[in-house]
Design a protein around this motif. Structure first.
Motif, mmCIF file in Angstrom:
data_model
loop_
_atom_site.group_PDB
_atom_site.id
_atom_site.type_symbol
_atom_site.label_atom_id
_atom_site.label_comp_id
_atom_site.label_asym_id
_atom_site.label_seq_id
_atom_site.Cartn_x
_atom_site.Cartn_y
_atom_site.Cartn_z
ATOM 1 N N LEU A 65 30.801 53.656 53.336
ATOM 2 C CA LEU A 65 29.828 54.679 53.702
ATOM 3 C C LEU A 65 30.446 56.065 53.750
ATOM 4 O O LEU A 65 31.570 56.254 54.196
ATOM 5 C CB LEU A 65 29.209 54.346 55.062
ATOM 6 N N GLY A 66 29.661 57.030 53.307
ATOM 7 C CA GLY A 66 30.102 58.417 53.311
ATOM 8 C C GLY A 66 29.544 59.142 52.099
ATOM 9 O O GLY A 66 29.451 58.567 51.011
ATOM 10 N N GLU A 67 29.145 60.376 52.290
ATOM 11 C CA GLU A 67 28.576 61.165 51.204
ATOM 12 C C GLU A 67 28.774 62.645 51.503
ATOM 13 O O GLU A 67 29.223 63.027 52.571
ATOM 14 C CB GLU A 67 27.079 60.843 51.034
ATOM 15 N N PHE A 68 28.462 63.480 50.519
ATOM 16 C CA PHE A 68 28.515 64.938 50.677
ATOM 17 C C PHE A 68 29.907 65.421 51.077
ATOM 18 O O PHE A 68 30.058 66.267 51.951
ATOM 19 C CB PHE A 68 27.467 65.418 51.686
ATOM 20 N N VAL A 69 30.937 64.863 50.429
ATOM 21 C CA VAL A 69 32.307 65.311 50.656
ATOM 22 C C VAL A 69 32.471 66.716 50.087
ATOM 23 O O VAL A 69 31.996 67.010 48.993
ATOM 24 C CB VAL A 69 33.297 64.331 49.986
ATOM 25 N N ASP A 70 33.149 67.605 50.827
ATOM 26 C CA ASP A 70 33.280 68.991 50.369
ATOM 27 C C ASP A 70 34.731 69.436 50.186
ATOM 28 O O ASP A 70 35.005 70.628 50.046
ATOM 29 C CB ASP A 70 32.561 69.958 51.325
ATOM 30 N N SER A 71 35.676 68.474 50.178
ATOM 31 C CA SER A 71 37.066 68.833 49.911
ATOM 32 C C SER A 71 37.646 67.891 48.883
ATOM 33 O O SER A 71 37.338 66.690 48.861
ATOM 34 C CB SER A 71 37.899 68.792 51.194
ATOM 35 N N GLU A 72 38.503 68.449 48.014
ATOM 36 C CA GLU A 72 39.131 67.653 46.966
ATOM 37 C C GLU A 72 39.987 66.545 47.570
ATOM 38 O O GLU A 72 39.987 65.410 47.090
ATOM 39 C CB GLU A 72 39.982 68.564 46.077
ATOM 40 N N GLN A 95 33.306 37.073 46.072
ATOM 41 C CA GLN A 95 32.211 37.268 45.126
ATOM 42 C C GLN A 95 31.485 38.550 45.528
ATOM 43 O O GLN A 95 30.472 38.524 46.222
ATOM 44 C CB GLN A 95 31.270 36.060 45.148
ATOM 45 N N SER A 96 32.048 39.663 45.092
ATOM 46 C CA SER A 96 31.521 40.947 45.537
ATOM 47 C C SER A 96 31.677 42.017 44.475
ATOM 48 O O SER A 96 32.687 42.059 43.760
ATOM 49 C CB SER A 96 32.215 41.399 46.821
ATOM 50 N N GLU A 97 30.685 42.879 44.394
ATOM 51 C CA GLU A 97 30.756 44.091 43.607
ATOM 52 C C GLU A 97 31.044 45.254 44.558
ATOM 53 O O GLU A 97 31.150 45.063 45.771
ATOM 54 C CB GLU A 97 29.425 44.321 42.867
ATOM 55 N N VAL A 98 31.160 46.457 43.991
ATOM 56 C CA VAL A 98 31.383 47.654 44.796
ATOM 57 C C VAL A 98 30.331 48.693 44.441
ATOM 58 O O VAL A 98 30.103 48.974 43.260
ATOM 59 C CB VAL A 98 32.786 48.244 44.564
ATOM 60 N N SER A 99 29.681 49.240 45.445
ATOM 61 C CA SER A 99 28.752 50.349 45.263
ATOM 62 C C SER A 99 29.403 51.619 45.794
ATOM 63 O O SER A 99 30.155 51.575 46.777
ATOM 64 C CB SER A 99 27.434 50.087 46.002
ATOM 65 N N LEU A 100 29.105 52.745 45.161
ATOM 66 C CA LEU A 100 29.693 54.006 45.619
ATOM 67 C C LEU A 100 28.737 55.167 45.356
ATOM 68 O O LEU A 100 27.820 55.072 44.541
ATOM 69 C CB LEU A 100 31.036 54.246 44.911
ATOM 70 N N LYS A 101 28.968 56.251 46.076
ATOM 71 C CA LYS A 101 28.168 57.462 45.911
ATOM 72 C C LYS A 101 29.027 58.555 45.282
ATOM 73 O O LYS A 101 30.142 58.806 45.728
ATOM 74 C CB LYS A 101 27.611 57.922 47.257
ATOM 75 N N LEU A 102 28.486 59.227 44.290
ATOM 76 C CA LEU A 102 29.259 60.244 43.591
ATOM 77 C C LEU A 102 29.556 61.459 44.463
ATOM 78 O O LEU A 102 30.566 62.133 44.252
ATOM 79 C CB LEU A 102 28.526 60.676 42.316
ATOM 80 N N THR A 103 28.707 61.740 45.450
ATOM 81 C CA THR A 103 29.013 62.881 46.320
ATOM 82 C C THR A 103 30.239 62.609 47.184
ATOM 83 O O THR A 103 30.871 63.541 47.668
ATOM 84 C CB THR A 103 27.825 63.241 47.234
ATOM 85 N N SER A 104 30.581 61.328 47.375
ATOM 86 C CA SER A 104 31.797 61.013 48.131
ATOM 87 C C SER A 104 33.043 61.187 47.278
ATOM 88 O O SER A 104 34.160 61.205 47.788
ATOM 89 C CB SER A 104 31.735 59.583 48.677
ATOM 90 N N LEU A 105 32.844 61.318 45.962
ATOM 91 C CA LEU A 105 33.974 61.415 45.028
ATOM 92 C C LEU A 105 34.085 62.800 44.399
ATOM 93 O O LEU A 105 34.834 62.990 43.439
ATOM 94 C CB LEU A 105 33.836 60.356 43.939
ATOM 95 N N TYR A 279 30.189 49.465 54.960
ATOM 96 C CA TYR A 279 31.192 49.519 56.023
ATOM 97 C C TYR A 279 31.732 50.937 56.090
ATOM 98 O O TYR A 279 31.579 51.728 55.154
ATOM 99 C CB TYR A 279 32.318 48.515 55.768
ATOM 100 N N GLY A 280 32.388 51.269 57.192
ATOM 101 C CA GLY A 280 33.009 52.578 57.320
ATOM 102 C C GLY A 280 32.578 53.321 58.571
ATOM 103 O O GLY A 280 31.616 52.929 59.244
ATOM 104 N N GLU A 281 33.268 54.407 58.857
ATOM 105 C CA GLU A 281 32.969 55.213 60.042
ATOM 106 C C GLU A 281 31.725 56.074 59.850
ATOM 107 O O GLU A 281 31.068 56.433 60.821
ATOM 108 C CB GLU A 281 34.159 56.116 60.370
ATOM 109 N N ASP A 282 31.389 56.402 58.601
ATOM 110 C CA ASP A 282 30.240 57.275 58.330
ATOM 111 C C ASP A 282 28.946 56.467 58.243
ATOM 112 O O ASP A 282 28.203 56.537 57.258
ATOM 113 C CB ASP A 282 30.461 58.051 57.030
#
Length: 308
Positions: A65-72, A95-105, A279-282
């Protein structure tokens, strides 16, 4: 009742964007029922849950979990977490895939940064044969997300993304993506959007989701139907029966901690069921959007408070 639900939805969507409450939530921890729908604050905490779900016959997709990251620097940390997650999935034979958000990257920082991070993640995923899904965020980032998906899909076949049925543009997006033989997760959508870009009525959103499911399946593309809605699930069952679509070409996806009995029922009927386990703190923004989706989810929060 409908008016109250609308007020409740808008209220929790408003709270989901409150930065002050988000910072407070990180310090406070995943209380108020969030632990009922979040797999922990670290991937290590989530591993036993994934193993149990796999043991029951369910497959999983995990999301840090986490999105809208503003630092490199933070975006690179997020990419590193995704890579470690992939490695632990492989080493624990999950047996798992990974989902991610582009704003976190780094999507909001630069195109070069988000592409660099995605390339590192996808190379690791390809090494271990782990599928990656790019989650869809709000409508202002939809176009950029799909362009990045198309650019990366050419070199990384184990890559999926998400299309939201509440957006007017989604039917055309499916047409545009079809040449890429996309693996798509089809959802209703969970962000607060203007009537200029999104259907304002639930029935129109539901009807469009059914249309998108039919279109993507008949196009021959692998389709994840991400919904807890009985009407959507029943529609999909009837559709695949009418068109003799094999069960290997689609799956149902549901959120961890919600509609558990329905998940088991679908599994017993021979369908693939994937559990979305964040999962995660955010956890704060995710949790607020889940409360906004269904008033019944508020009961999870109240139960969480009084069971501590």
């Amino acid at each position: 009742m409908v008016i109250l639900e609308a007020i409740s939805k808008n209220f929790f969507l408003y709270l989901s964007n409150n930065k002050l409450l988000d910072r407070f939530a990180k310090r406070f921890g995943s209380n108020f029922g969030a632990d009922k729908i979040v797999g922990g604050e670290t991937f290590s905490q989530a591993i036993p849950l994934i193993q149990q779900l796999n043991y029951e016959g369910l497959v999983v997709t995990v999301d840090h979990l986490g999105e809208f990251v503003d630092s490199e620097e933070e975006s690179r940390d997020r990419a590193g977490e995704c890579i470690r997650c992939i490695q632990q999935i492989a080493s624990n034979q999950l047996q798992s895939e990974v989902s991610l958000k582009l704003t976190s990257l780094g999507l909001d920082i630069s195109h070069e940064l988000v592409m660099e991070n995605m390339e590192l993640i996808l190379k690791e995923a390809q090494k271990y044969n782990v599928t990656i899904t790019i989650d869809m965020e709000d409508s202002s980032r939809c176009g950029a997300t799909l362009e990045i998906y198309k650019e990366l899909k050419k070199d990384y076949p184990n890559l999926g993304t998400v299309v939201q049925s509440y957006l007017y543009r989604s039917n055309e997006d499916l047409d545009d993506l079809n040449d890429y033989q996309p693996y798509l997760r089809l959802v209703k959508g969970a962000y607060k959007e203007s009537g200029k870009v999104a259907f304002p009525e639930k029935k129109l959103v539901d009807d469009n989701l059914k249309h998108l499911i039919k279109k993507n399946l008949l196009n021959g593309n692998y389709t994840a139907i991400a919904s807890h809605d009985d009407a959507i699930i029943d529609y999909t069952k009837q559709l695949v029966k009418e068109h003799n679509i094999p069960k290997e070409r689609f799956e149902f996806q549901m959120l961890y901690g919600m509609r558990n009995q329905l998940q088991k029922d679908l599994l017993q009927e021979g369908y693939t069921v994937r559990v979305y386990l964040p999962y995660g703190e955010d956890w704060y923004g995710y949790f607020m959007r889940r409360l906004a989706e269904r008033p019944a989810n508020i009961a999870f929060a109240l139960k969480g408070v009084f069971s501590k």
